[in-house]
Design a protein around this motif. Structure first.
Motif, mmCIF file in Angstrom:
data_model
loop_
_atom_site.group_PDB
_atom_site.id
_atom_site.type_symbol
_atom_site.label_atom_id
_atom_site.label_comp_id
_atom_site.label_asym_id
_atom_site.label_seq_id
_atom_site.Cartn_x
_atom_site.Cartn_y
_atom_site.Cartn_z
ATOM 1 N N SER A 3 -40.625 -55.667 14.468
ATOM 2 C CA SER A 3 -41.001 -54.862 13.311
ATOM 3 C C SER A 3 -41.634 -53.540 13.732
ATOM 4 O O SER A 3 -41.362 -52.501 13.122
ATOM 5 C CB SER A 3 -41.932 -55.637 12.381
ATOM 6 N N ALA A 4 -42.468 -53.550 14.743
ATOM 7 C CA ALA A 4 -43.110 -52.311 15.202
ATOM 8 C C ALA A 4 -42.069 -51.311 15.693
ATOM 9 O O ALA A 4 -42.150 -50.107 15.402
ATOM 10 C CB ALA A 4 -44.124 -52.615 16.303
ATOM 11 N N TYR A 5 -41.085 -51.794 16.417
ATOM 12 C CA TYR A 5 -40.021 -50.913 16.910
ATOM 13 C C TYR A 5 -39.170 -50.394 15.751
ATOM 14 O O TYR A 5 -38.943 -49.191 15.624
ATOM 15 C CB TYR A 5 -39.150 -51.666 17.918
ATOM 16 N N ALA A 6 -38.709 -51.285 14.889
ATOM 17 C CA ALA A 6 -37.799 -50.895 13.807
ATOM 18 C C ALA A 6 -38.477 -49.997 12.779
ATOM 19 O O ALA A 6 -37.834 -49.103 12.220
ATOM 20 C CB ALA A 6 -37.254 -52.143 13.120
ATOM 21 N N ALA A 7 -39.754 -50.214 12.517
ATOM 22 C CA ALA A 7 -40.463 -49.431 11.504
ATOM 23 C C ALA A 7 -40.836 -48.036 11.990
ATOM 24 O O ALA A 7 -41.227 -47.193 11.188
ATOM 25 C CB ALA A 7 -41.717 -50.175 11.058
ATOM 26 N N ASN A 8 -40.706 -47.778 13.265
ATOM 27 C CA ASN A 8 -41.047 -46.466 13.813
ATOM 28 C C ASN A 8 -39.842 -45.525 13.672
ATOM 29 O O ASN A 8 -38.842 -45.701 14.377
ATOM 30 C CB ASN A 8 -41.450 -46.606 15.281
ATOM 31 N N TYR A 56 -44.976 -50.651 2.538
ATOM 32 C CA TYR A 56 -45.082 -50.962 3.959
ATOM 33 C C TYR A 56 -46.140 -52.040 4.160
ATOM 34 O O TYR A 56 -47.324 -51.822 3.935
ATOM 35 C CB TYR A 56 -45.428 -49.721 4.773
ATOM 36 N N ILE A 57 -45.664 -53.196 4.567
ATOM 37 C CA ILE A 57 -46.513 -54.310 4.957
ATOM 38 C C ILE A 57 -46.136 -54.600 6.407
ATOM 39 O O ILE A 57 -45.099 -55.219 6.671
ATOM 40 C CB ILE A 57 -46.278 -55.554 4.063
ATOM 41 N N PRO A 58 -46.927 -54.087 7.367
ATOM 42 C CA PRO A 58 -46.564 -54.238 8.781
ATOM 43 C C PRO A 58 -46.208 -55.679 9.132
ATOM 44 O O PRO A 58 -46.888 -56.620 8.744
ATOM 45 C CB PRO A 58 -47.824 -53.774 9.521
#
Length: 135
Positions: A3-8, A56-58
């Motif tokens: 998620s951190a990679y895709a959301a960036n 956005y809910i990390p």
């Protein structure tokens, strides 16, 4: 990690087949209201559009809608942990492209599904390769 990679948005050109660039129009970090300008190539056309983050809910969900672009579009990512070492990511696009006939809509839908499938395979490959290199 998925998620951190895709959301960036900075990573979007790496894993999206059709996205050529992403440029922040608001200060980082990503949050509701953030705007990112994308340039893409789809069905032989160059597209420029700005997405605004609406949810956005990390680690769980990211939704963005066009704030400016050739047609209204919404993209949603969801992430679900399936076990300790796996995450299921879904990618959903919906929109109503202006200027396309109703006859063209099923073809465009099919092409979007194919692109999404390629994108998900590409991000999976990138992240698995990174995880392997980190071991």
């Amino acid at each position: 990690m998925v998620s951190a990679y895709a959301a960036n948005p900075d990573h979007a050109p790496e894993w999206y087949v059709n996205i050529k660039s992403a440029q922040w129009q608001t200060p980082k970090p990503l949050e509701i209201g953030s705007k990112i300008a994308f340039k893409a190539h789809f069905l032989g056309k160059e597209l420029s559009y700005v997405y605004q983050i609406t949810e956005y809910i990390p680690g769980e969900r990211l939704t963005m809608k066009t704030a400016d672009g050739p047609f209204p579009m919404e993209t949603t990512y969801t992430w679900e942990t399936t076990d300790r070492n796996a995450t299921r990511m879904t990618l959903r696009n919906k929109g109503n492209p202006a200027g396309f006939s109703m006859l063209f809509a099923p073809f465009m839908s099919l092409m979007m599904k194919r692109a999404n499938s390629k994108d998900l395979k590409r991000i999976k490959h990138i992240l698995e390769k990174q995880a392997f290199n980190d071991v």
